[in-house]
Design a protein around this motif. Structure first.
Motif, PDB file in Angstrom:
ATOM      1  N   VAL A 123       0.872  -1.179   0.000  1.00  0.00           N
ATOM      2  CA  VAL A 123       0.000   0.000   0.000  1.00  0.00           C
ATOM      3  C   VAL A 123       0.910   1.230   0.000  1.00  0.00           C
ATOM      4  N   PRO A 124       1.107   1.872  -1.147  1.00  0.00           N
ATOM      5  CA  PRO A 124       1.997   3.043  -1.181  1.00  0.00           C
ATOM      6  C   PRO A 124       1.400   4.230  -0.444  1.00  0.00           C
ATOM      7  N   LEU A 125       2.280   5.070   0.107  1.00  0.00           N
ATOM      8  CA  LEU A 125       1.873   6.302   0.770  1.00  0.00           C
ATOM      9  C   LEU A 125       2.016   7.452  -0.215  1.00  0.00           C
ATOM     10  N   VAL A 126       0.911   8.111  -0.521  1.00  0.00           N
ATOM     11  CA  VAL A 126       0.921   9.221  -1.469  1.00  0.00           C
ATOM     12  C   VAL A 126       0.829  10.531  -0.693  1.00  0.00           C
ATOM     13  N   HIS A 127       1.723  11.465  -1.011  1.00  0.00           N
ATOM     14  CA  HIS A 127       1.687  12.792  -0.416  1.00  0.00           C
ATOM     15  C   HIS A 127       1.245  13.801  -1.474  1.00  0.00           C
ATOM     16  N   VAL A 128       0.646  14.905  -1.020  1.00  0.00           N
ATOM     17  CA  VAL A 128       0.125  15.897  -1.959  1.00  0.00           C
ATOM     18  C   VAL A 128       1.128  16.999  -2.269  1.00  0.00           C
ATOM     19  N   THR A 129       2.244  17.040  -1.514  1.00  0.00           N
ATOM     20  CA  THR A 129       3.321  17.989  -1.828  1.00  0.00           C
ATOM     21  C   THR A 129       4.651  17.336  -1.515  1.00  0.00           C
ATOM     22  N   ALA A 130       5.712  17.812  -2.181  1.00  0.00           N
ATOM     23  CA  ALA A 130       7.059  17.326  -1.900  1.00  0.00           C
ATOM     24  C   ALA A 130       7.480  17.695  -0.487  1.00  0.00           C
ATOM     25  N   PHE A 131       7.016  18.848   0.007  1.00  0.00           N
ATOM     26  CA  PHE A 131       7.339  19.256   1.371  1.00  0.00           C
ATOM     27  C   PHE A 131       6.803  18.244   2.376  1.00  0.00           C
ATOM     28  N   ASN A 132       5.567  17.814   2.193  1.00  0.00           N
ATOM     29  CA  ASN A 132       4.979  16.849   3.116  1.00  0.00           C
ATOM     30  C   ASN A 132       5.760  15.534   3.117  1.00  0.00           C
ATOM     31  N   GLU A 133       6.136  15.061   1.926  1.00  0.00           N
ATOM     32  CA  GLU A 133       6.907  13.816   1.840  1.00  0.00           C
ATOM     33  C   GLU A 133       8.245  13.958   2.567  1.00  0.00           C
ATOM     34  N   LEU A 134       8.860  15.124   2.413  1.00  0.00           N
ATOM     35  CA  LEU A 134      10.136  15.379   3.070  1.00  0.00           C
ATOM     36  C   LEU A 134      10.016  15.353   4.585  1.00  0.00           C
ATOM     37  N   MET A 135       8.937  15.911   5.125  1.00  0.00           N
ATOM     38  CA  MET A 135       8.822  16.096   6.566  1.00  0.00           C
ATOM     39  C   MET A 135       8.354  14.847   7.311  1.00  0.00           C
ATOM     40  N   TRP A 136       7.500  14.038   6.715  1.00  0.00           N
ATOM     41  CA  TRP A 136       7.029  12.828   7.387  1.00  0.00           C
ATOM     42  C   TRP A 136       8.131  11.766   7.417  1.00  0.00           C
ATOM     43  N   ASP A 137       8.293  11.099   8.533  1.00  0.00           N
ATOM     44  CA  ASP A 137       9.132   9.906   8.626  1.00  0.00           C
ATOM     45  C   ASP A 137       8.242   8.711   8.282  1.00  0.00           C
ATOM     46  N   CYS A 138       8.399   8.214   7.078  1.00  0.00           N
ATOM     47  CA  CYS A 138       7.532   7.125   6.606  1.00  0.00           C
ATOM     48  C   CYS A 138       8.227   5.765   6.649  1.00  0.00           C
ATOM     49  N   GLY A 139       9.387   5.695   7.327  1.00  0.00           N
ATOM     50  CA  GLY A 139      10.057   4.418   7.466  1.00  0.00           C
ATOM     51  C   GLY A 139      10.424   3.830   6.118  1.00  0.00           C
TER      52      GLY A 139
END
Length: 329
Positions: A123-139
């Motif tokens: 189940v991929p994790l989709v973010h709506v901005t590059a900033f959000n992807e950068l800030m979340w620790d998604c393991g």
């Protein structure tokens, strides 16, 4: 395909649900958060079909759900309780994260990072901005970014009214997060009209901004027409994801004054307005444009051109179609 998706974020859903699929939107008695059904203040196509938990279980038994778009951690459990299906095992799924981390900015672990199907990449994790992807620790989760897309509302901007417009939902409850203090600081210097859900609660906080006008939960198309008469658009948000209301205001042709936080500096180029973390700069820009409609219009034209080029609805739908086909193949 048949896509199961909860009604969580009205503006994002409006873009997503304009695609070519059939969309199953849960509805429960009272239309609470886990089953709001179809929107009442957005215009959704007939391909968006309300489904009760019982309806969904029957569909699942017949293999009638092709893919699930999850948006909140507890929807993993709701899916299983309502349909008997596990995301990523019995039915293809994508997890969409709308927000920035609400805890420590750079170290907050995503609540789904340890979910087996997410951690293994099913189940991929989709973010709506590059900033959000950068800030979340998604393991170890597989992540990707699908930027927002907005339907073109038309170049409705007139700027005939000498005030600034803003759209903020729950400005009292989310005070510093959405920059309500900055909003009121600007409103203490120039007239501001505020649109959104639960904005009526601001009435008790307008002591230093007596000329502020509050518009409670106006339907989107009507709000766009009203907002387009404002001379400029104020985006005071400190720590949220990139607001679709900001992109919609740009598409209307409004010039922008905004805090330079999260993804906003990418979304609002210099030609489109003033982006600054100094509230006095925002006040100065608002005053200047109230006195100079031509300068305001020039920035608004640039804002519209930028958002149509960088956040087109067709590209958004294509990216989502590609992602949904990848997880279902």
């Amino acid at each position: 395909m048949r896509v199961l998706v909860w009604h969580v974020h009205g503006s994002w859903s409006t873009s997503f649900l304009s695609g070519t699929h059939e969309y199953l939107v849960p509805v429960v008695p009272g239309r609470g958060p886990d089953g709001r059904g179809r929107a009442s203040t957005w215009d959704w196509p007939p391909s968006v079909v309300e489904q009760s938990p019982t309806d969904l279980r029957a569909l699942a038994a017949d293999g009638g759900i092709d893919v699930v778009v999850l948006q909140r951690p507890h929807e993993l459990d709701l899916l299983t309780r309502w349909t008997g299906l596990e995301a990523g095992k019995d039915v293809p799924a994508v997890y969409l994260e709308h927000n920035t981390p609400s805890g420590p900015a750079a170290t907050t672990r995503h609540p789904c990072a340890e979910v087996d199907q997410v951690a293994r990449g099913q189940v991929p994790l989709v973010h709506v901005t590059a900033f959000n992807e950068l800030m979340w620790d998604c393991g170890k989760a597989r992540t990707l970014v699908i930027d927002h897309g907005v339907a073109d509302p038309g170049h409705l901007y007139t700027g005939t009214e000498a005030h600034v417009g803003a759209v903020v939902n729950d400005p009292v409850r989310r005070w510093r997060v959405v920059g309500t203090d900055v909003l009121l600081r600007v409103a203490g210097s120039v007239p501001v009209e505020i649109y959104g859900i639960n904005v009526a609660g601001l009435a008790d906080h307008l002591g230093e901004a007596p000329g502020t006008v509050l518009h409670e939960d106006v339907p989107q198309t009507q709000m766009h027409r009203m907002l387009a008469a404002a001379r400029a658009y104020l985006h005071p948000f400190r720590w949220t994801s990139l607001g679709l209301s900001l992109l919609e205001a740009m598409a209307l042709g409004l010039p922008i004054i905004a805090l330079g936080t999260t993804e906003t500096p990418v979304a609002v180029p210099a030609a489109a307005g003033v982006v600054s973390n100094r509230p006095d700069d925002l006040v100065a820009a608002a005053r200047r444009w109230l006195a100079d409609p031509d300068e305001a219009k020039a920035h608004g034209d640039a804002a519209r051109a930028h958002v149509l080029a960088h956040y087109p609805l067709a590209e958004f739908l294509l990216r989502w179609d590609t992602t949904l086909h990848e997880v279902t193949s």
